[in-house]
Design a protein around this motif. Structure first.
Motif, PDB file in Angstrom:
ATOM      1  N   GLY A 176      -9.229  55.002  32.622  1.00  0.00           N
ATOM      2  CA  GLY A 176     -10.624  55.124  32.081  1.00  0.00           C
ATOM      3  C   GLY A 176     -11.628  55.289  33.233  1.00  0.00           C
ATOM      4  N   GLY A 177     -12.663  55.874  32.864  1.00  0.00           N
ATOM      5  CA  GLY A 177     -13.781  56.161  33.867  1.00  0.00           C
ATOM      6  C   GLY A 177     -13.190  57.039  35.013  1.00  0.00           C
ATOM      7  N   SER A 178     -13.390  56.424  36.151  1.00  0.00           N
ATOM      8  CA  SER A 178     -12.873  57.055  37.528  1.00  0.00           C
ATOM      9  C   SER A 178     -11.451  56.390  38.026  1.00  0.00           C
ATOM     10  CB  SER A 178     -13.703  57.153  38.372  1.00  0.00           C
ATOM     11  OG  SER A 178     -14.267  55.845  38.878  1.00  0.00           O
ATOM     12  N   THR A 179     -11.013  55.466  37.170  1.00  0.00           N
ATOM     13  CA  THR A 179      -9.809  54.649  37.570  1.00  0.00           C
ATOM     14  C   THR A 179      -8.503  55.119  37.183  1.00  0.00           C
ATOM     15  OG1 THR A 179     -11.145  52.551  37.187  1.00  0.00           O
ATOM     16  CG2 THR A 179      -8.663  52.480  37.418  1.00  0.00           C
ATOM     17  N   TYR A 180      -7.703  55.345  38.102  1.00  0.00           N
ATOM     18  CA  TYR A 180      -6.163  55.567  37.826  1.00  0.00           C
ATOM     19  C   TYR A 180      -5.097  54.736  38.324  1.00  0.00           C
ATOM     20  CZ  TYR A 180      -8.260  60.327  37.048  1.00  0.00           C
ATOM     21  OH  TYR A 180      -8.826  61.286  36.606  1.00  0.00           O
ATOM     22  N   ASP A 181      -4.172  54.483  37.578  1.00  0.00           N
ATOM     23  CA  ASP A 181      -3.007  53.591  38.204  1.00  0.00           C
ATOM     24  C   ASP A 181      -1.924  54.344  38.792  1.00  0.00           C
ATOM     25  OD1 ASP A 181      -3.902  51.844  35.191  1.00  0.00           O
ATOM     26  OD2 ASP A 181      -4.172  51.202  37.229  1.00  0.00           O
TER      27      ASP A 181
END
Length: 125
Positions: A55-60
């Protein structure tokens, strides 16, 4: 039509590094979960790494145990490109490397689009 184009492979000595690139066209990229796979001679295709949008600019990121700590997956959404940095390469890393949009979780992932041509990585001892 979605197209996956891998590049960046080559011949490298054990302990060396390479950076693979995969450019994606024809598909919304920013939120697409992307992964890398590889296929060694005489073996099936195996999962290497995945990068999913939280979500947003966050990646896993997720990695196969065999590459954890040596490989890094990343992406540049402005270029519709996903990368795989390969460090401390071993002869066992020799394979054709492929990218794909993925589904799955943990260490169990699979590609959902038609595979590209891949890029050959050869590690000499």
């Amino acid at each position: 039509q979605v197209q996956l184009v891998e590049s960046g492979g080559g011949l490298v000595q054990a302990g060396g590094s390479l950076r693979l690139s995969c450019t994606v066209s024809g598909r919304t990229f920013r939120t697409s979960p992307m992964g890398w796979f590889r296929q060694a001679p005489g073996k099936g295709r195996e999962f290497v790494a995945a990068l999913t949008w939280r979500g947003g600019s966050t990646y896993d990121s997720y990695y196969a145990d065999s590459v954890k700590g040596r490989f890094t997956i990343s992406r540049d959404n402005a270029k519709n490109t996903v990368y795989l940095q390969l460090n401390s390469l071993k002869p066992d890393d020799t394979a054709v490397y492929y990218c794909n949009t993925v589904q799955g979780s943990g260490n169990s992932w699979y590609g959902i689009l038609d595979w590209g041509q891949g890029t050959q990585v050869t590690v000499s001892s």
